[in-house]
Write an enzyme that holds these catalytic residues in place. Structure first.
Site: not given
Lengths: 419, 121
Positions: A28, A52, A70, A74, A76, A88, A106
């Site tokens: 990340d 990212d 965006d 999503n 859009i 949007e 789990s």
């Protein structure tokens, strides 16, 4: 620990800790808790990041424009030339878009070990080809689970079969602005005490993100362990305090208008009653290992996920169910007694019971064949339906309205970037 | 207890190897190699290590008609720490052979060590 004290390894250690201790993505770059990788708590668990390198871009972000970028992933984005307004703004604003979140164990993360792994006559060079990917997801399949499932089983057909349905898919069908807005904080072995920590790994900003529909399910670990005594079971008082803490945290952390559905525990006697004389996959060659043998073996080694229910001794099974029922009643009492300022917390009976009661086929098909403990893929899909039906029937005001622009969104943006 | 997950993992793998040998009517050595060939290349080295270290004992014990449970006690992935407790087993034990489980397990370990051409870790 020694390696981690060396400065060159600090970053690496921190990344690894994020994954193992905080259940956030290992990869990340921008630290927004959303990833472009699928496994290691990445996009299989939380909607895929569409940038990212920018921590202000991630699924679920509240935005009124997205004319150029965006920002909520999503799919859009852009400006409608006719009105000169962003899509949007035209098609998502005011449509009560909501994210979907699971906090659970789990079962919520959908634990599954492919039965072919333990069936000698089915072994071949392809059997274990997904082994590493599956391990990277901790043997869980959140992308096919009853709350956050978004894939079909087509990609995994040699490892898992069956229908896929989920709360997220229902929410996305209702409103395509919800695309990619899901998070699965399901952790193997989670119980009410660990949920007090797990809840903090939700990536939802109270002011910057959309409200959510969250499901909390801890089906059995509060009464389950590998040990032969009741001291490892959570008491009703501990359970009350733990869950009260979790709800208070959510009240302070989730965007205003969020809804939390909480279930109690299952009656796990269904496992032994259904499976005890069936043959376990490891005994399929000669028919020499039943589930009863398998359960007793795990108990002998003290590695069973649930000594109480996975047990040939009926007294133990009954005793475990008694405590589970007490905890379920505690959850109902807690929800009745407490009101929260910013969120709505609602009780939901464990949908699994209805699935088992109404299933016309072999009940063994509803249980994971290898572990003899978790809900199967079929069950996950059925649970999603039962849950949705329950929410619609019992709390019709909670379900957001259908977005009238869904068709236009689909026509303009297709699969909205997929997953 | 008795090796926990390590023991269970050993029993499952040895059982699969033994069942492959039964299904394909081949030697245990061939089944062991077959099983390794099914694993992804990334963990093939681990499989080769297991074959080198434990292969001879697993082959000898399975060819002596031992069950996967007793093989894993034999190669000490399962260990009987409390001799007063019963041995944990997944597969049925041959009753005539099991008058004294502790003695049998001890004998197996000695036999496995004696026959193995590789040192035990």
């Amino acid at each position: 620990k020694e390696i981690c004290s060396i400065s060159a390894f600090k970053k690496l250690c921190q990344l690894f800790n994020n994954f193992t201790d905080y259940h956030t993505p290992l990869f990340d770059e921008d630290g927004d808790s959303f990833s472009i990788e699928n496994t290691f708590r990445g996009a299989d668990w939380r909607g895929k990041d569409c940038n990212d390198l920018n921590p202000k871009i991630y699924p679920g972000r509240l935005t009124s424009s997205d004319a150029v970028v965006d920002s909520n992933c999503n799919g859009i984005v852009g400006i409608d030339p006719a009105s000169n307004k962003s899509y949007e703004e035209l098609w998502c604003n005011g449509t009560m878009a909501m994210g979907t979140i699971l906090l659970g164990d789990s079962a919520g993360a959908h634990f599954h070990i492919p039965p072919s792994w333990l069936t000698a006559k089915e072994l071949n060079t392809d059997t274990y080809s997904d082994l590493l990917t599956i391990l990277e997801n901790e043997l869980d399949w959140p992308m096919l689970s009853f709350v956050t499932g978004f894939q079909t089983t087509e990609k995994w057909k040699k490892d898992i079969q069956g229908p896929v349905d989920s709360t997220y898919l229902k929410m996305r069908t209702l409103n395509r602005c919800n695309h990619r807005d899901y998070q699965n904080i399901g952790v193997n072995g989670a119980r009410s005490s660990s949920m007090k920590e797990l809840v903090k790994f939700l990536a939802r900003h109270r002011l910057l993100d959309k409200p959510v529909m969250a499901t909390i399910e801890l089906l059995g670990n509060d009464v389950c362990s590998g040990h032969e005594d009741t001291s490892h079971m959570t008491t009703p008082e501990e359970y009350y305090n733990n869950m009260h803490y979790v709800f208070e945290y959510l009240d302070s952390a989730l965007p205003v208008g969020s809804v939390v559905f909480a279930t109690g525990l299952v009656d796990g006697r269904i496992l032994y009653d259904t499976l005890h004389s069936n043959i376990h996959p490891i005994g399929s060659t000669r028919g020499d290992v039943t589930y009863s043998d398998f359960y007793d073996y795990l108990n002998c080694l003290e590695i069973s996920p649930c000594f109480g229910w996975m047990n040939s001794n009926e007294t133990w099974r009954n005793l475990t169910s008694d405590r589970a029922l007490e905890l379920t009643q505690t959850m109902e009492k807690l929800i009745k007694e407490t009101k929260y300022q910013n969120i709505t917390v609602l009780y939901m009976p464990v949908p699994l019971h209805q699935v088992f009661d109404t299933w016309k086929g072999d009940k063994a098909d509803l249980i994971e064949p290898v572990d003899g403990f978790h809900p199967s893929q079929i069950t996950n899909a059925l649970v999603a339906n039962v849950t949705w039906q329950y929410i619609r029937d019992t709390y019709p005001d909670i379900v957001p309205p259908e977005n009238p622009y869904n068709e236009l969104i689909q026509k303009k943006f297709g699969d909205q970037g997929g997953y | 207890i008795d090796g926990g997950t390590k023991c269970a993992g050993c029993v499952v793998i040895v059982a699969l190897v033994e069942q492959l040998s039964f299904i394909y009517n081949e030697t245990v050595a061939d089944s062991l190699a077959r099983f390794c060939s099914y694993l992804p290349p990334e963990i093939d080295i681990a499989c080769q290590f297991v074959i080198k270290t434990y292969g001879p004992s697993i082959i000898d014990l399975l060819e002596d008609n031992e069950t996967p449970d007793t093989v894993c006690y034999g190669i000490e992935f399962c260990k009987k720490y409390d001799k007063s407790k019963k041995m944990c087993h997944l597969f049925p034990l041959p009753p005539s052979h099991f008058k004294d489980e502790t003695e049998r397990v001890t004998r197996l370990v000695t036999k496995a060590k004696g026959k193995s051409s590789s040192p035990f870790p």
